[in-house]
Write a protein that holds these residues in place. Structure first.
Motif, PDB file in Angstrom:
ATOM      1  N   PRO A  19       0.818  -1.224   0.000  1.00  0.00           N
ATOM      2  CA  PRO A  19       0.000   0.000   0.000  1.00  0.00           C
ATOM      3  C   PRO A  19       0.849   1.271   0.000  1.00  0.00           C
ATOM      4  N   ASN A  20       1.911   1.268   0.804  1.00  0.00           N
ATOM      5  CA  ASN A  20       2.795   2.426   0.847  1.00  0.00           C
ATOM      6  C   ASN A  20       3.511   2.633  -0.498  1.00  0.00           C
ATOM      7  N   THR A  21       3.935   1.525  -1.115  1.00  0.00           N
ATOM      8  CA  THR A  21       4.599   1.598  -2.421  1.00  0.00           C
ATOM      9  C   THR A  21       3.659   2.158  -3.481  1.00  0.00           C
ATOM     10  N   LEU A  22       2.417   1.711  -3.482  1.00  0.00           N
ATOM     11  CA  LEU A  22       1.451   2.202  -4.464  1.00  0.00           C
ATOM     12  C   LEU A  22       1.152   3.682  -4.262  1.00  0.00           C
ATOM     13  N   CYS A  23       1.135   4.138  -3.024  1.00  0.00           N
ATOM     14  CA  CYS A  23       0.929   5.569  -2.764  1.00  0.00           C
ATOM     15  C   CYS A  23       2.076   6.402  -3.333  1.00  0.00           C
ATOM     16  N   ILE A  24       3.281   5.843  -3.278  1.00  0.00           N
ATOM     17  CA  ILE A  24       4.440   6.542  -3.848  1.00  0.00           C
ATOM     18  C   ILE A  24       4.348   6.569  -5.368  1.00  0.00           C
ATOM     19  N   LEU A  25       4.023   5.432  -5.963  1.00  0.00           N
ATOM     20  CA  LEU A  25       4.004   5.331  -7.416  1.00  0.00           C
ATOM     21  C   LEU A  25       2.820   6.059  -8.043  1.00  0.00           C
ATOM     22  N   TRP A  26       1.683   6.087  -7.338  1.00  0.00           N
ATOM     23  CA  TRP A  26       0.482   6.709  -7.883  1.00  0.00           C
ATOM     24  C   TRP A  26       0.370   8.195  -7.554  1.00  0.00           C
ATOM     25  N   PHE A  27       0.598   8.526  -6.287  1.00  0.00           N
ATOM     26  CA  PHE A  27       0.296   9.883  -5.814  1.00  0.00           C
ATOM     27  C   PHE A  27       1.539  10.668  -5.396  1.00  0.00           C
ATOM     28  N   ASN A  28       2.715  10.054  -5.561  1.00  0.00           N
ATOM     29  CA  ASN A  28       3.973  10.723  -5.212  1.00  0.00           C
ATOM     30  C   ASN A  28       4.034  11.079  -3.718  1.00  0.00           C
ATOM     31  N   LEU A  29       3.393  10.268  -2.879  1.00  0.00           N
ATOM     32  CA  LEU A  29       3.402  10.495  -1.423  1.00  0.00           C
ATOM     33  C   LEU A  29       4.629   9.800  -0.833  1.00  0.00           C
ATOM     34  N   LYS A  30       5.724  10.522  -0.813  1.00  0.00           N
ATOM     35  CA  LYS A  30       7.007   9.931  -0.466  1.00  0.00           C
ATOM     36  C   LYS A  30       7.430  10.159   0.988  1.00  0.00           C
ATOM     37  N   VAL A  31       6.767  11.054   1.682  1.00  0.00           N
ATOM     38  CA  VAL A  31       7.203  11.422   3.030  1.00  0.00           C
ATOM     39  C   VAL A  31       6.736  10.384   4.040  1.00  0.00           C
ATOM     40  N   ILE A  32       7.659   9.997   4.948  1.00  0.00           N
ATOM     41  CA  ILE A  32       7.321   9.058   6.010  1.00  0.00           C
ATOM     42  C   ILE A  32       8.035   9.485   7.280  1.00  0.00           C
ATOM     43  N   ASP A  33       7.322   9.434   8.388  1.00  0.00           N
ATOM     44  CA  ASP A  33       7.918   9.760   9.680  1.00  0.00           C
ATOM     45  C   ASP A  33       8.980   8.717  10.028  1.00  0.00           C
ATOM     46  N   PHE A  34      10.037   9.139  10.693  1.00  0.00           N
ATOM     47  CA  PHE A  34      11.131   8.222  11.003  1.00  0.00           C
ATOM     48  C   PHE A  34      10.650   7.062  11.879  1.00  0.00           C
ATOM     49  N   LYS A  35       9.785   7.336  12.840  1.00  0.00           N
ATOM     50  CA  LYS A  35       9.272   6.268  13.700  1.00  0.00           C
ATOM     51  C   LYS A  35       8.419   5.289  12.893  1.00  0.00           C
ATOM     52  N   ALA A  36       7.609   5.834  11.976  1.00  0.00           N
ATOM     53  CA  ALA A  36       6.814   4.963  11.108  1.00  0.00           C
ATOM     54  C   ALA A  36       7.715   4.125  10.222  1.00  0.00           C
ATOM     55  N   CYS A  37       8.836   4.697   9.804  1.00  0.00           N
ATOM     56  CA  CYS A  37       9.805   3.972   8.985  1.00  0.00           C
ATOM     57  C   CYS A  37      10.390   2.797   9.771  1.00  0.00           C
ATOM     58  N   LEU A  38      10.716   3.034  11.039  1.00  0.00           N
ATOM     59  CA  LEU A  38      11.254   1.965  11.881  1.00  0.00           C
ATOM     60  C   LEU A  38      10.218   0.866  12.104  1.00  0.00           C
ATOM     61  N   VAL A  39       8.968   1.261  12.278  1.00  0.00           N
ATOM     62  CA  VAL A  39       7.894   0.277  12.478  1.00  0.00           C
ATOM     63  C   VAL A  39       7.727  -0.579  11.231  1.00  0.00           C
ATOM     64  N   GLN A  40       7.723   0.062  10.067  1.00  0.00           N
ATOM     65  CA  GLN A  40       7.604  -0.686   8.817  1.00  0.00           C
ATOM     66  C   GLN A  40       8.775  -1.646   8.645  1.00  0.00           C
ATOM     67  N   MET A  41       9.978  -1.173   8.925  1.00  0.00           N
ATOM     68  CA  MET A  41      11.163  -2.017   8.818  1.00  0.00           C
ATOM     69  C   MET A  41      11.047  -3.231   9.726  1.00  0.00           C
ATOM     70  N   PHE A  42      10.566  -3.014  10.953  1.00  0.00           N
ATOM     71  CA  PHE A  42      10.413  -4.117  11.905  1.00  0.00           C
ATOM     72  C   PHE A  42       9.427  -5.158  11.383  1.00  0.00           C
ATOM     73  N   PHE A  43       8.279  -4.712  10.896  1.00  0.00           N
ATOM     74  CA  PHE A  43       7.264  -5.648  10.425  1.00  0.00           C
ATOM     75  C   PHE A  43       7.710  -6.393   9.171  1.00  0.00           C
ATOM     76  N   VAL A  44       8.348  -5.695   8.249  1.00  0.00           N
ATOM     77  CA  VAL A  44       8.799  -6.349   7.017  1.00  0.00           C
ATOM     78  C   VAL A  44       9.723  -7.511   7.327  1.00  0.00           C
ATOM     79  N   HIS A  45      10.734  -7.267   8.149  1.00  0.00           N
ATOM     80  CA  HIS A  45      11.723  -8.303   8.441  1.00  0.00           C
ATOM     81  C   HIS A  45      11.160  -9.374   9.378  1.00  0.00           C
ATOM     82  N   THR A  46      10.286  -8.992  10.286  1.00  0.00           N
ATOM     83  CA  THR A  46       9.678  -9.982  11.184  1.00  0.00           C
ATOM     84  C   THR A  46       8.813 -10.964  10.409  1.00  0.00           C
ATOM     85  N   PHE A  47       7.977 -10.451   9.514  1.00  0.00           N
ATOM     86  CA  PHE A  47       7.069 -11.324   8.768  1.00  0.00           C
ATOM     87  C   PHE A  47       7.811 -12.213   7.770  1.00  0.00           C
ATOM     88  N   THR A  48       8.870 -11.680   7.141  1.00  0.00           N
ATOM     89  CA  THR A  48       9.644 -12.529   6.239  1.00  0.00           C
ATOM     90  C   THR A  48      10.366 -13.627   7.023  1.00  0.00           C
TER      91      THR A  48
END
Length: 302
Positions: free
Chosen positions: A81-110
């Motif tokens: 969903p975040n990737t599609l928002c970047i590609l479709w609407f150019n919504l590239k800004v992300i809070d640093f804490k949100a970035c850390l949360v996303q990083m945690f979930f991506v690696h945990t789930f994989t």
């Protein structure tokens, strides 16, 4: 000068730069991503619903399959969903804490997905090599503990990623050349020493991916030995067909994952950055998209 303070900058905003160099075709790149994501959600939710409602599928093998589908949904939903928002609407800004949360979930789930593949390999091993003891080995309590341990292993090994990345100074750049917050993609834009991050990332890859692949390989070696010793050709065919879907799913998951991992670390200068980013997206989307199809085609009960 406060901007140059590493501590204050960690509360600022980061920019996910999408796929640098391919901005003109972001829309076209988003189409296969969106299609695969739709197939992944439909297939995995359908598989979980089928296993939940069909009493004949309330067996360890299908419970692990439902867990795999659940993990696949979480894995792709943490990034797409975040990737599609970047590609479709150019919504590239992300809070640093949100970035850390996303990083945690991506690696945990994989990491959890790899653990589920190991559990499924062990399930096949017991079912084929010790069929009479299968029901006493894989009880509901054992299945629940196995699922909990798989989750805890992923969480405990990935948590240090968050603290290692958060502790780095980020006053040189806040532009992440990716569509989501990957551990090394974020670490590499800091002006600090990321050697510890790289070493720990490699250790986690070995402890999760390497360990699981080794155990899966040993399991299938013993399964192959047991199948070859079966006297009935029909029994051998049935045993092989039981494992086919699982082997296909393992290949679909691990080949793109290891390609992305090793090229990211050892082929950074020879492979263009946009290839790295596209592969990083497809390796997270390929297994959730293909696993329901593979199990739907190869598993007679489903």
């Amino acid at each position: 000068m406060s901007f140059l303070n590493g501590t204050s900058f960690t509360s600022a905003l980061f920019i996910l730069n999408g796929i640098p160099g391919l901005e003109e075709v972001h829309l076209w790149i988003s189409l296969p991503l969106c299609t695969m994501y739709s197939i992944a959600l439909t297939g995995n939710f359908g598989l979980m619903y089928l296993i939940h409602t069909e009493a004949s599928l309330h067996k360890p093998m299908y419970i692990f399959l439902a867990l795999l589908s659940f993990t696949d949904v979480l894995t792709c939903t943490s990034t797409v969903p975040n990737t599609l928002c970047i590609l479709w609407f150019n919504l590239k800004v992300i809070d640093f804490k949100a970035c850390l949360v996303q990083m945690f979930f991506v690696h945990t789930f994989t990491g959890m997905e790899s653990g589920v593949f190991l559990l499924m390999a062990l399930d096949h091993y017991v079912a084929i090599c010790y069929p009479l003891s299968y029901a006493t080995i894989f009880t509901n309590v054992v299945i629940a503990k196995a699922r909990l341990l798989t989750f805890l292993r992923g969480v405990m090994l990935i948590i240090p990623f968050t603290f290692l990345t958060k502790g780095l100074p980020y006053f040189r750049s806040n532009i992440i050349p990716n569509t989501y917050c990957d551990h090394m993609s974020v670490a590499k834009i800091s002006c600090g020493n990321v050697q510890v991050n790289a070493i720990y990332g490699l250790m986690v890859a070995i402890l999760i991916g390497g360990f699981d692949i080794l155990c899966i390989t040993i399991s299938y070696a013993m399964i192959l030995q047991a199948v070859v010793n079966l006297s009935s050709a029909d029994a051998r065919q049935k045993a092989f067909s039981t494992c086919t879907a699982h082997i296909c799913a393992i290949v679909i998951t691990y080949v793109p994952a290891f390609f992305t991992f090793f090229t990211h670390r050892f082929g950074g200068r020879t492979i263009p950055s946009h290839i790295h980013i596209i592969m990083a997206n497809f390796y997270l989307l390929m297994p959730p998209t293909m696993n329901p199809i593979v199990y739907g085609v190869k598993t007679k009960q489903i």
